[in-house]
Scaffold this motif. Structure first.
Motif, PDB file in Angstrom:
ATOM      1  N   GLY A 198      18.774 -14.298  18.464  1.00 49.56           N
ATOM      2  CA  GLY A 198      19.994 -14.232  19.248  1.00 49.56           C
ATOM      3  C   GLY A 198      21.160 -13.616  18.508  1.00 49.56           C
ATOM      4  N   CYS A 199      20.889 -12.682  17.593  1.00 49.43           N
ATOM      5  CA  CYS A 199      21.977 -12.073  16.833  1.00 49.43           C
ATOM      6  C   CYS A 199      21.563 -10.672  16.378  1.00 49.43           C
ATOM      7  CB  CYS A 199      22.338 -12.924  15.610  1.00 49.43           C
ATOM      8  SG  CYS A 199      21.018 -13.036  14.388  1.00 49.43           S
ATOM      9  N   THR A 200      22.561  -9.905  15.946  1.00 46.88           N
ATOM     10  CA  THR A 200      22.334  -8.593  15.353  1.00 46.88           C
ATOM     11  C   THR A 200      22.409  -8.739  13.839  1.00 46.88           C
ATOM     12  OG1 THR A 200      23.087  -7.234  17.209  1.00 46.88           O
ATOM     13  CG2 THR A 200      23.380  -6.317  15.014  1.00 46.88           C
ATOM     14  N   VAL A 201      21.437  -8.186  13.144  1.00 44.04           N
ATOM     15  CA  VAL A 201      21.368  -8.277  11.685  1.00 44.04           C
ATOM     16  C   VAL A 201      21.990  -7.026  11.090  1.00 44.04           C
ATOM     17  CG1 VAL A 201      19.820  -8.380   9.696  1.00 44.04           C
ATOM     18  CG2 VAL A 201      19.308  -9.727  11.747  1.00 44.04           C
ATOM     19  N   VAL A 202      22.917  -7.203  10.149  1.00 48.20           N
ATOM     20  CA  VAL A 202      23.619  -6.091   9.505  1.00 48.20           C
ATOM     21  C   VAL A 202      23.537  -6.267   8.000  1.00 48.20           C
ATOM     22  CG1 VAL A 202      25.805  -4.860   9.257  1.00 48.20           C
ATOM     23  CG2 VAL A 202      25.210  -5.907  11.454  1.00 48.20           C
ATOM     24  N   GLY A 203      23.228  -5.193   7.296  1.00 53.14           N
ATOM     25  CA  GLY A 203      23.199  -5.277   5.845  1.00 53.14           C
ATOM     26  C   GLY A 203      22.805  -3.969   5.204  1.00 53.14           C
ATOM     27  N   SER A 204      22.824  -3.957   3.882  1.00 50.23           N
ATOM     28  CA  SER A 204      22.407  -2.781   3.125  1.00 50.23           C
ATOM     29  C   SER A 204      20.888  -2.807   2.979  1.00 50.23           C
ATOM     30  CB  SER A 204      23.124  -2.725   1.776  1.00 50.23           C
ATOM     31  OG  SER A 204      22.996  -3.950   1.082  1.00 50.23           O
ATOM     32  N   ARG A 205      20.366  -2.193   1.930  1.00 56.51           N
ATOM     33  CA  ARG A 205      18.923  -1.928   1.829  1.00 56.51           C
ATOM     34  C   ARG A 205      18.050  -3.152   2.109  1.00 56.51           C
ATOM     35  NH1 ARG A 205      18.468   0.383  -3.469  1.00 56.51           N
ATOM     36  NH2 ARG A 205      18.299  -1.728  -4.288  1.00 56.51           N
ATOM     37  N   ALA A 206      18.377  -4.306   1.545  1.00 56.02           N
ATOM     38  CA  ALA A 206      17.532  -5.493   1.695  1.00 56.02           C
ATOM     39  C   ALA A 206      17.473  -6.002   3.129  1.00 56.02           C
ATOM     40  CB  ALA A 206      18.023  -6.606   0.774  1.00 56.02           C
ATOM     41  N   TRP A 259       0.838  -1.215   0.000  1.00 55.09           N
ATOM     42  CA  TRP A 259       0.000   0.000   0.000  1.00 55.09           C
ATOM     43  C   TRP A 259       0.867   1.257   0.000  1.00 55.09           C
ATOM     44  CZ3 TRP A 259      -0.122   3.655   4.029  1.00 55.09           C
ATOM     45  CH2 TRP A 259      -1.097   4.659   3.909  1.00 55.09           C
ATOM     46  N   ARG A 260       1.919   1.252   0.804  1.00 57.47           N
ATOM     47  CA  ARG A 260       2.749   2.450   0.982  1.00 57.47           C
ATOM     48  C   ARG A 260       3.476   2.861  -0.292  1.00 57.47           C
ATOM     49  NH1 ARG A 260       5.410   6.174   0.965  1.00 57.47           N
ATOM     50  NH2 ARG A 260       6.561   7.250   2.629  1.00 57.47           N
ATOM     51  N   TRP A 261       3.859   1.874  -1.116  1.00 60.02           N
ATOM     52  CA  TRP A 261       4.590   2.199  -2.346  1.00 60.02           C
ATOM     53  C   TRP A 261       3.871   1.720  -3.602  1.00 60.02           C
ATOM     54  CZ3 TRP A 261       7.508   0.999   2.115  1.00 60.02           C
ATOM     55  CH2 TRP A 261       8.273   2.076   2.599  1.00 60.02           C
ATOM     56  N   ALA A 262       2.574   1.480  -3.494  1.00 58.92           N
ATOM     57  CA  ALA A 262       1.738   1.149  -4.651  1.00 58.92           C
ATOM     58  C   ALA A 262       2.335   0.006  -5.458  1.00 58.92           C
ATOM     59  CB  ALA A 262       1.541   2.386  -5.537  1.00 58.92           C
ATOM     60  N   GLY A 263       2.661  -1.078  -4.767  1.00 58.71           N
ATOM     61  CA  GLY A 263       3.236  -2.242  -5.436  1.00 58.71           C
ATOM     62  C   GLY A 263       2.476  -3.508  -5.100  1.00 58.71           C
ATOM     63  N   SER A 264       3.098  -4.639  -5.342  1.00 59.26           N
ATOM     64  CA  SER A 264       2.478  -5.930  -5.035  1.00 59.26           C
ATOM     65  C   SER A 264       3.173  -6.560  -3.841  1.00 59.26           C
ATOM     66  CB  SER A 264       2.572  -6.873  -6.239  1.00 59.26           C
ATOM     67  OG  SER A 264       3.927  -7.155  -6.540  1.00 59.26           O
ATOM     68  N   ARG A 265       2.429  -7.343  -3.073  1.00 58.09           N
ATOM     69  CA  ARG A 265       3.010  -8.002  -1.904  1.00 58.09           C
ATOM     70  C   ARG A 265       4.120  -8.977  -2.274  1.00 58.09           C
ATOM     71  NH1 ARG A 265      -2.211 -10.405   0.875  1.00 58.09           N
ATOM     72  NH2 ARG A 265      -2.902 -10.376  -1.307  1.00 58.09           N
ATOM     73  N   SER A 266       3.973  -9.620  -3.437  1.00 61.61           N
ATOM     74  CA  SER A 266       4.968 -10.619  -3.829  1.00 61.61           C
ATOM     75  C   SER A 266       6.359  -9.998  -3.993  1.00 61.61           C
ATOM     76  CB  SER A 266       4.540 -11.310  -5.128  1.00 61.61           C
ATOM     77  OG  SER A 266       4.415 -10.380  -6.180  1.00 61.61           O
ATOM     78  N   THR A 267       6.417  -8.742  -4.443  1.00 61.78           N
ATOM     79  CA  THR A 267       7.716  -8.067  -4.585  1.00 61.78           C
ATOM     80  C   THR A 267       8.438  -8.009  -3.253  1.00 61.78           C
ATOM     81  OG1 THR A 267       6.879  -6.707  -6.398  1.00 61.78           O
ATOM     82  CG2 THR A 267       8.854  -5.932  -5.282  1.00 61.78           C
ATOM     83  N   PHE A 268       7.723  -7.667  -2.204  1.00 59.23           N
ATOM     84  CA  PHE A 268       8.344  -7.529  -0.887  1.00 59.23           C
ATOM     85  C   PHE A 268       8.596  -8.885  -0.240  1.00 59.23           C
ATOM     86  CE2 PHE A 268       6.015  -3.572  -1.667  1.00 59.23           C
ATOM     87  CZ  PHE A 268       7.065  -2.679  -1.596  1.00 59.23           C
ATOM     88  N   LEU A 269       7.740  -9.858  -0.493  1.00 59.82           N
ATOM     89  CA  LEU A 269       7.959 -11.179   0.083  1.00 59.82           C
ATOM     90  C   LEU A 269       9.164 -11.865  -0.547  1.00 59.82           C
ATOM     91  CD1 LEU A 269       4.324 -12.506   0.579  1.00 59.82           C
ATOM     92  CD2 LEU A 269       5.890 -11.529   2.256  1.00 59.82           C
ATOM     93  N   ARG A 270       9.453 -11.554  -1.796  1.00 60.36           N
ATOM     94  CA  ARG A 270      10.688 -12.077  -2.387  1.00 60.36           C
ATOM     95  C   ARG A 270      11.907 -11.520  -1.653  1.00 60.36           C
ATOM     96  NH1 ARG A 270       7.848 -11.762  -7.374  1.00 60.36           N
ATOM     97  NH2 ARG A 270       8.626  -9.644  -7.764  1.00 60.36           N
ATOM     98  N   LEU A 271      11.849 -10.234  -1.303  1.00 55.11           N
ATOM     99  CA  LEU A 271      12.944  -9.631  -0.535  1.00 55.11           C
ATOM    100  C   LEU A 271      13.072 -10.269   0.846  1.00 55.11           C
ATOM    101  CD1 LEU A 271      12.226  -5.881  -1.382  1.00 55.11           C
ATOM    102  CD2 LEU A 271      14.256  -7.167  -2.093  1.00 55.11           C
ATOM    103  N   ALA A 272      11.940 -10.663   1.422  1.00 56.79           N
ATOM    104  CA  ALA A 272      11.937 -11.220   2.776  1.00 56.79           C
ATOM    105  C   ALA A 272      12.215 -12.713   2.807  1.00 56.79           C
ATOM    106  CB  ALA A 272      10.583 -10.935   3.440  1.00 56.79           C
ATOM    107  N   SER A 273      12.332 -13.356   1.655  1.00 60.35           N
ATOM    108  CA  SER A 273      12.559 -14.801   1.580  1.00 60.35           C
ATOM    109  C   SER A 273      14.052 -15.106   1.536  1.00 60.35           C
ATOM    110  CB  SER A 273      11.870 -15.370   0.331  1.00 60.35           C
ATOM    111  OG  SER A 273      10.466 -15.164   0.386  1.00 60.35           O
ATOM    112  N   PRO A 274      14.442 -16.303   1.945  1.00 68.77           N
ATOM    113  CA  PRO A 274      15.864 -16.649   1.916  1.00 68.77           C
ATOM    114  C   PRO A 274      16.376 -16.741   0.481  1.00 68.77           C
ATOM    115  CG  PRO A 274      14.534 -18.574   2.446  1.00 68.77           C
ATOM    116  CD  PRO A 274      13.610 -17.397   2.486  1.00 68.77           C
ATOM    117  N   PRO A 275      17.656 -16.410   0.249  1.00 71.87           N
ATOM    118  CA  PRO A 275      18.197 -16.483  -1.117  1.00 71.87           C
ATOM    119  C   PRO A 275      18.279 -17.906  -1.642  1.00 71.87           C
ATOM    120  CG  PRO A 275      19.948 -16.039   0.467  1.00 71.87           C
ATOM    121  CD  PRO A 275      18.648 -15.937   1.218  1.00 71.87           C
TER     122      PRO A 275
END
Length: 588
Positions: free
Chosen positions: A204-212, A87-103
């Motif tokens: 039990g860890c700190t997550v570090v990374g760029s945009r994704a 909703w916030r960026w006028a896109g599809s949920r699948s786009t964001f779930l791909r980002l949230a899925s393991p590589p």
């Protein structure tokens, strides 16, 4: 159960049945919200995510069975977050779930020991000075930390890790690796995106990374940090054009944990989001180099060329020298051949270019005869020069080889080692050269800073100050001893005043008043719509949205806030023809 297919054009869920064989062999017990599955959809097999367990289909509906259980996917909180982001960026949920899925497919998480409340080694005490930034309240859950440009981000990351599982987002992968390495050295368990997905999911860890990293799984976030929140690298260039800073703030809000945004030049969006914490004035001044401004207002534009008189004497004889000439964009920079006055709009904020014997603002908002506003001369000279020609002239001026770096062509005539020291000694390029230079330059020179100050963009001034901050980081601040040289015909501009005084609030105050007056973000909402389907989408919008354009094939949508604009885009749906929607455009 309901499943969202991994098909961007189909942003809806479908009901599926769990095969009886899965109940017998235990696979059914491994299904959970976010599980990655394979299903039949319109006669073909596609991937998808489970969005609800035990969902009841309408009576009488015959359900297709799930085909395969692929592995773990995003947890339930990220499934919900993807709906908000769509909703916030006028896109599809699948786009964001791909980002949230393991590589890669993951069968189980990697659990670690529950960490102590603070890193175990005494070196971690270096982060103690920033703990106050994380002492937020329900009324003020976000802090904006204005750090000098060369400030080391590691102590802030350590302060976040002392609270528990922290999410640390940086604009560049090289910075992410450096921060992760420093955290590990003091005993913090770290998961780096994307390869650390299973570790992050185990907690039990700190997550570090760029945009994704904004979409990495975390069971119980205790703190969120976004470094260089102003950096455009945190915003996706492909639609949906989401911003990691805003996703991180929403995650912190939902988790009820503190969020800290850091920047040497905080954006107005950040300043509206939380309270500003400033360093000691002496420390901030030390973080900005001394700036030498070459005033070119009185140079003869017919003779001076790109390099001012005495330019050679401003450069050091030893050490790396970086010259920046940003040649991207459509705008031309014109100056009066008689008096040197720049061709600008009435408010002085944007350059004008020649179009059918008229001076026209790049956004079409203003037009007037091609006459100098100061002296009335009709002879205007184009001051723009490309990087390649500038390199040739600089080589002739200095009498030594000059290397060239641009984002599109890479390095020309350059040998770069792992320590980012370049040969030859003098480099010229677009702003890409600042990102490849490391932190050891003796001088950074902006050959034509007016191209940045007068760029036909709403955020030109804010982005220009960000460039100076990037240069200050390369130079190492005042203690680094490097020179920051700026050639300009606007020496009194607020951007240069802010950099000279090491006080970004000078520009922030001027920009705040200007944007409020014009209802420009963050004091309003905008979206840019382009592509063959843009006219149809614009026609289907409801009330409450102002439409400007088309101009060069795109429309600019405006509203008083995000809700009316985003609700209108969601209700309009998508036309059959391709369309690109960019919410919160940075370069409009």
């Amino acid at each position: 159960m309901s499943v969202l297919p991994d098909v961007a054009a189909i942003d809806r869920t479908f009901f599926y049945a769990v095969p009886e064989a899965w109940r017998a062999d235990g696979r059914a017990h491994r299904l959970r919200v976010g599980s990655m599955v394979r299903v039949y959809l319109h006669g073909r097999r596609v991937n998808g995510w489970v969005t609800e367990i035990g969902a009841r289909p309408p009576s009488g509906m015959e359900l297709s069975p799930l085909v395969r259980l692929r592995g773990l996917g995003p947890p339930a909180d990220l499934i919900s977050l993807a709906g908000w982001a769509a909703w916030r960026w006028a896109g599809s949920r699948s786009t964001f779930l791909r980002l949230a899925s393991p590589p890669r497919l993951v069968a189980g998480v990697v659990s670690g020991p529950v960490p102590p409340p603070r890193p175990v080694r005494p070196e971690a005490e270096s982060g103690a000075g920033y703990e106050a930034a994380f002492e937020t309240t329900p009324q003020s859950p976000v802090a904006v930390l204005r750090l000098p440009p060369p400030q080391d981000p590691v102590p802030v990351a350590l302060a976040a890790a002392r609270r528990g599982d922290a999410l640390v987002i940086v604009p560049e992968s090289t910075m992410a690796r450096r921060v992760a390495r420093a955290l590990r050295q003091v005993g913090v368990r770290v998961a780096v995106t994307p390869e650390g997905w299973a570790t992050a999911a185990g907690g039990g860890c700190t997550v570090v990374g760029s945009r994704a990293a904004a979409w990495m799984p975390m069971a119980d976030p205790a703190a969120v940090v976004v470094f260089d929140e102003h950096d455009e690298a945190l915003k996706s260039s492909s639609a949906p054009t989401w911003n990691a800073r805003d996703v991180a703030l929403e995650r912190a809000r939902r988790a009820g944990c503190p969020a800290v945004l850091t920047s040497p030049t905080p954006s107005l969006e950040a300043l509206r989001a939380g309270r500003l914490l400033r360093p000691d004035r002496a420390a901030e001044r030390e973080g900005w180099p001394r700036i030498e401004v070459i005033d070119r207002r009185y140079d003869d534009p017919t003779k001076g060329g790109l390099f001012a008189e005495g330019f050679r004497a401003r450069l050091p004889d030893t050490g790396p020298v970086i010259c920046v000439l940003n040649r991207t964009g459509r705008s031309r920079l014109l100056a009066c051949a008689a008096c040197g006055e720049l061709a600008r709009t009435d408010d002085g904020r944007a350059a004008m270019m020649i179009d059918e014997a008229m001076l026209v603002a790049a956004d079409g908002s203003e037009a007037r005869p091609a006459v100098c506003a100061k002296c009335g001369s009709t002879v205007l000279r184009n001051l723009r020069m490309g990087v390649t020609r500038a390199r040739e002239e600089l080589e002739a001026l200095l009498g030594e080889p000059v290397g060239e770096v641009t984002a599109g062509t890479g390095a020309t005539g350059v040998g770069a080692g792992s320590d980012h020291r370049f040969e030859p000694r003098v480099m010229i390029g677009t702003t890409a050269v600042l990102h490849r230079a490391g932190e050891a330059a003796a001088a950074v020179v902006f050959l034509d800073f007016d191209q940045e100050l007068l760029a036909p963009r709403q955020r030109a001034a804010e982005q220009a100050l960000g460039l100076l901050a990037r240069a200050a980081r390369v130079l190492g601040g005042r203690s680094g001893g490097g020179r920051l040289v700026v050639q300009t015909r606007q020496p009194d501009h607020a951007v240069l005043a802010a950099a000279r005084r090491a006080d970004p609030s000078i520009l922030a105050t001027a920009e705040r008043d200007h944007r409020r007056l014009l209802s420009i973000p963050p004091y309003g909402a905008q979206a840019q719509v382009s592509g063959p389907g843009a006219p149809g989408l614009v026609e289907s919008l409801g009330v409450g949205v102002e439409v400007r354009g088309p101009r060069r094939g795109s429309y600019l949508l405006k509203s008083a806030g995000h809700e009316p604009l985003l609700d209108a885009l969601a209700a309009a749906g998508r036309p059959m023809e391709p369309v690109r929607v960019e919410v919160d455009p940075l370069r409009v």
